[in-house]
Design a protein around this motif. Structure first.
Motif, PDB file in Angstrom:
ATOM      1  N   PRO A  31       0.739  -1.250  -0.113  1.00  0.00           N
ATOM      2  CA  PRO A  31      -0.102   0.013  -0.078  1.00  0.00           C
ATOM      3  C   PRO A  31       0.933   1.218  -0.161  1.00  0.00           C
ATOM      4  O   PRO A  31       0.469   2.159  -0.604  1.00  0.00           O
ATOM      5  CB  PRO A  31      -0.830  -0.111   1.094  1.00  0.00           C
ATOM      6  N   GLY A  32       2.186   1.263   0.394  1.00  0.00           N
ATOM      7  CA  GLY A  32       2.623   2.428   0.638  1.00  0.00           C
ATOM      8  C   GLY A  32       3.267   2.769  -0.875  1.00  0.00           C
ATOM      9  O   GLY A  32       3.292   3.964  -1.161  1.00  0.00           O
ATOM     10  N   LEU A  33       3.653   1.654  -1.582  1.00  0.00           N
ATOM     11  CA  LEU A  33       4.183   1.683  -3.018  1.00  0.00           C
ATOM     12  C   LEU A  33       2.772   2.397  -3.729  1.00  0.00           C
ATOM     13  O   LEU A  33       3.029   3.066  -4.690  1.00  0.00           O
ATOM     14  CB  LEU A  33       4.592   0.518  -3.626  1.00  0.00           C
ATOM     15  N   LEU A  34       1.486   1.910  -3.468  1.00  0.00           N
ATOM     16  CA  LEU A  34       0.541   2.414  -4.156  1.00  0.00           C
ATOM     17  C   LEU A  34       0.059   3.726  -3.891  1.00  0.00           C
ATOM     18  O   LEU A  34      -0.097   4.595  -4.808  1.00  0.00           O
ATOM     19  CB  LEU A  34      -0.786   1.565  -3.657  1.00  0.00           C
ATOM     20  N   LEU A  35       0.366   4.111  -2.501  1.00  0.00           N
ATOM     21  CA  LEU A  35       0.191   5.444  -2.042  1.00  0.00           C
ATOM     22  C   LEU A  35       1.129   6.521  -2.951  1.00  0.00           C
ATOM     23  O   LEU A  35       0.698   7.474  -3.362  1.00  0.00           O
ATOM     24  CB  LEU A  35       0.275   5.802  -0.840  1.00  0.00           C
ATOM     25  N   ALA A  36       2.543   5.921  -3.033  1.00  0.00           N
ATOM     26  CA  ALA A  36       3.638   6.792  -3.786  1.00  0.00           C
ATOM     27  C   ALA A  36       3.091   6.960  -5.133  1.00  0.00           C
ATOM     28  O   ALA A  36       3.161   7.819  -5.755  1.00  0.00           O
ATOM     29  CB  ALA A  36       4.982   6.111  -3.565  1.00  0.00           C
TER      30      ALA A  36
END
Length: 843
Positions: free
Chosen positions: A779-784
């Motif tokens: 989800p962090g990659l998605l948020l980025a």
């Protein structure tokens, strides 16, 4: 009354949990309020600065391409007999005596000022005539605010050194201005002088920044009469409209900061939920007894809500005070970024908006009450018999986990659908982003149980009995650990998202700088020379034996009209380094195509003016020859702020404008030549010319320094969000240790050492951190990706290259583990000091 006593009794006997609850609210509210103070301070300072500059001005005569000839003002007063007009020269400088504070220079005609600004009315009547005479007759005479003079120990007759980067100018204080209230704050950032002195200081020769007018809105005849006398490249625009267009440039940046601050409040909601849930679980027996003796479900529900409201009120008040304190820092950082990127503004106002405080307070209380609803409903549903069962809450939680996971998945998918919707709205973008993060948080508790079950056989071989107990405690207390892991996961997601966004921006910017700044040495007009760079300078540079080749071009900023704040780049031939979003030509033929009334524009410009391939792909420029239509044949990725760039061939520009000036030169040096040493030689050689000479490396360092300064506040919000999550983990572990007080007492009585106890608690907290770190990666990659590809483009109109950095991901997981382990130290210490006899007697 008995219920109220029970509530306060709980607060008194559990001060740590109560304090953590309050602190979670306070930090979230503080971030929202501090950013609001920064944004409202910028807004207020801009408003006061604009009002002080325009006064009663209704319209302004401005040039499409910068300063205008003062002969236009003379024509207004003589040929048209129009008296309600005043010439204005505006500039900016840094003043050594004021600790290098950036100040605005305002040059006016004191006798034409009547009815416009009235600064002369702030002078003592007995000395005003003498001061005005000094301004008119004494070279280099200025007036400053009395408050500013007093602050730095200056008086009338003292000198000031004005710094313009490439030169310094000395002026003399001949008068002090003093007004009451907000206007005095504006005066403190202003240097007021006669128009001829301002022209001399800024080396504008016989040019004006603009001409102020006072015209009745219904007097269309006078307005049209003035317009007819003006050259085609000079416009009359409403003063308010011009100010609003300038102010809009920084709105997206400020909204982004506010949205990031809301993430901290979202993380704080998990902490509040955890605190309230634990208070319900801890008092389940008391609630069961109260229900057994006649207390209704509604009374239990509203008692929990009232408790939360009471703590939220205290936390909100503390948050407001902390937010005001943090505001002093955020005002400076936001104001600096606005000045760096959008328009020069000295933020003199630390403006605390009552509406902003109310908004922050309302959000804090609303977030608290929202987080308390589910625990309150849980307390409402407790049956007296079930309340006596220790496992009741966990049994209910495990039954609900799959349903919550499905709900979270639906929420996240809904957020992604909203983000996929073709819209330019920043608000819709952040709404979709928030839904994705909320959905992820709902999925974490179920994933925690599933992952623990998968890893348990492996972990059982790694850990001894205390380690196995620590791992087993996490799913066994999932109602608290799940929420804490979710909060830490969201905080680490924010860390990854912002970190990769900054890295993507940085790498894209470095690549762009390498593409655009190719010459070893950059030479530009300092802005003082009306005629640009001297042709003899160009010829002299070409003759230098150290120079391999030279590239000359011209920059012209469009300062008003439809394309205000756009930079017109006039080049010999277009660069081969553009990164195209789209183009409508054979790239090898671009040079020839642009000879035929065609231009290329930056992405920011295209976005501002809704230019798409095959649709509206042309612009209509105001020129000395009237309106000229030019075809847009390509849009390229660019990082110029404000209104973007228009790239035009020199031959085309000169045929339309009959303007042969150049403003910038790139020098490409022979191999082995030290650019920095040559810069020093050239600066000494051309010290008397109005030019700036800088090396490529120096400019790149300046750009990266500006980049770091711009993202400093974003990184501060990133860290503070992690602090809120850390408090949540600390609160959870303390709560769990308190709940397992009796269990731990029995274990200690049966031989569990303090060292083993410490190991059990730290392993448990470490595993919680590890899970949060692992859950945050995807989800962090998605948020980025959302921040880089969706939010950034909607906010600023830039297309960034998405960069992933394994080091940032490793740091994120390490941060989660470290935060969780550190959070477990105090609970381990506290639990290790417990009284075994009292612990065993519990229950």
């Amino acid at each position: 009354m008995s219920l109220t006593k029970a509530s306060f009794g709980y607060f008194k006997t559990h001060p740590f949990q109560t304090l953590m609850h309050i602190l979670g609210i306070a930090l979230g509210v503080a971030l929202v309020i501090s950013i609001d103070i920064a944004n409202s301070s910028v807004e207020k300072s801009f408003q006061l600065s604009t009002e002080s500059m325009t006064g009663k001005t209704t319209h302004q005569i401005v040039g499409l391409y910068g300063a205008i000839d003062q002969s236009i003002y003379i024509r207004l007063r003589t040929e048209l007999g129009f008296r309600d007009c005043a010439p204005v020269v505006v500039g900016h400088t840094r003043v050594s005596e004021f600790d290098d504070m950036e100040m605005r220079i305002l040059g006016v005609d004191p006798f034409a000022e009547t009815g416009f600004r009235g600064y002369t009315g702030s002078l003592d009547r007995q000395v005003s005539i003498d001061v005005l005479s000094s301004l008119l007759l004494t070279p280099g005479s200025v007036m400053i605010a009395k408050s500013q003079a007093d602050k730095f120990g200056l008086k009338q007759g003292d000198n000031l050194v004005l710094d313009f980067g490439d030169r310094s100018v000395s002026v003399t204080i001949h008068g002090l201005m003093q007004n009451q209230g907000d206007n005095n704050q504006v005066l403190s950032s202003m240097i007021y002088t006669d128009i001829s002195t301002a022209q001399e200081i800024l080396e504008l020769e016989n040019r004006l920044s603009h001409i102020d007018l006072i015209i009745d809105p219904s007097d269309h005849i006078s307005l049209e009469k003035i317009r007819k006398t003006l050259p085609t490249h000079i416009n009359v625009v409403p003063a308010a409209k011009r100010s609003n267009s300038i102010r809009q440039m920084s709105k997206s940046f400020e909204f982004n900061l506010m949205a990031f601050s809301m993430l901290a409040l979202l993380v704080g909601m998990f902490l509040i939920y955890n605190s309230v849930s634990f208070s319900v679980v801890q008092r389940r027996k008391l609630i069961g007894i109260l229900r057994a003796i006649g207390v209704t479900r509604q009374e239990v529900f509203f008692r929990i809500i009232k408790e939360t409201f009471f703590l939220a009120l205290i936390g909100t008040i503390l948050g407001i005070l902390l937010g005001i304190a943090l505001g002093t820092l955020t005002v400076k950082m936001v104001g600096q970024t606005v000045s760096d990127f959008y328009f020069v503004l000295t933020v003199t106002q630390f403006h605390i908006s009552p509406l902003g405080l109310l908004k922050g307070a309302s959000l804090g209380i609303l977030a608290s009450l929202s987080a308390a609803i589910f625990p309150a409903l849980e307390a409402n549903r407790i049956q007296p018999a079930e309340a006596m069962s220790r496992s009741y809450m966990e049994t209910r939680t495990h039954l609900w986990l799959p349903k919550v996971f499905v709900l979270g998945s639906i929420i996240s998918i809904t957020g992604l659908v909203i983000l996929a919707f073709p819209s330019k709205s920043i608000h819709i973008g952040f709404t979709g982003t928030a839904l994705v993060m909320i959905g992820v948080s709902f999925c974490v508790p179920f994933l925690t149980v599933v992952l623990i079950r998968i890893l348990l056989p492996v972990l059982s071989r790694i850990f001894d009995i205390t380690g196995k107990m620590a791992v087993g405690n996490i799913p066994r207390s999932i109602s608290r650990t799940g929420v804490s892991i979710a909060a830490l996961t969201i905080a680490v997601c924010v860390f990854i998202g912002i970190g990769l966004m900054i890295e993507s921006f940085k790498q894209s910017l470095i690549r762009w700088v390498d593409d655009q700044i190719q010459g070893d040495i950059q030479i530009s007009s300092s802005g003082r020379s009306r005629d640009g760079l001297d042709q003899e300078l160009v010829t002299g540079l070409k003759m230098l034996p150290t120079v391999e080749r030279l590239n000359a071009y011209y920059l012209n900023e469009i300062t008003s009209g439809l394309y205000a704040n756009t930079i017109l780049f006039v080049v010999d031939k277009p660069s081969s380094q553009y990164r195209w979003l789209w183009f409508d030509f054979n790239e090898n033929q671009l040079n020839e195509i642009m000879d035929n009334s065609a231009v290329i524009v930056s992405e920011t410009f295209a976005r501002h003016h809704n230019i798409e391939k095959g649709k509206n792909a042309e612009i209509s420029l105001e020129t000395p020859r009237g309106k000229v239509n030019l075809k847009i044949v390509g849009v390229f990725s660019d990082f110029f702020v404000k209104g973007g760039r228009i790239i035009m061939k020199k031959q085309l520009y000169q045929s339309i404008w009959s303007d042969y000036r150049i403003s910038n030169i790139e020098l490409f040096l022979n191999p082995g030549i030290d650019a920095e040493k040559l810069v020093l030689k050239l600066q000494n050689k051309f010290a008397d010319l109005p030019v700036k000479i800088r090396s490529q490396d120096f400019i790149k360092k300046q750009i990266m320094t500006l980049f770091d300064r711009t993202f400093a506040i974003t990184m501060a919000l990133q860290i503070l969000s992690a602090v809120v999550a850390f408090i949540g983990v600390l609160n959870t572990i303390m709560s769990l240790m308190h709940e397992r007080h009796h269990e731990i007492g029995i274990l200690r009585a049966n031989g569990l050492t303090v060292g083993q106890l410490w190991k059990m608690i730290l392993v448990e907290s470490g595993i919680m951190g590890l899970l949060a770190g692992l859950f945050s990666i995807l989800p962090g990659l998605l948020l980025a990706w959302i921040l880089v590809v969706v939010i950034n483009k909607r906010s600023f109109g830039w297309t960034l290259e998405f960069h992933t950095d394994p080091w940032i991901l490793f740091q994120a997981v390490l941060l989660a583990i470290t935060a969780a382990v550190i959070a477990g130290i105090y609970p381990a210490f506290k639990t290790g000091k417990m009284d075994l006899i009292n612990a065993i007697r519990t229950e």
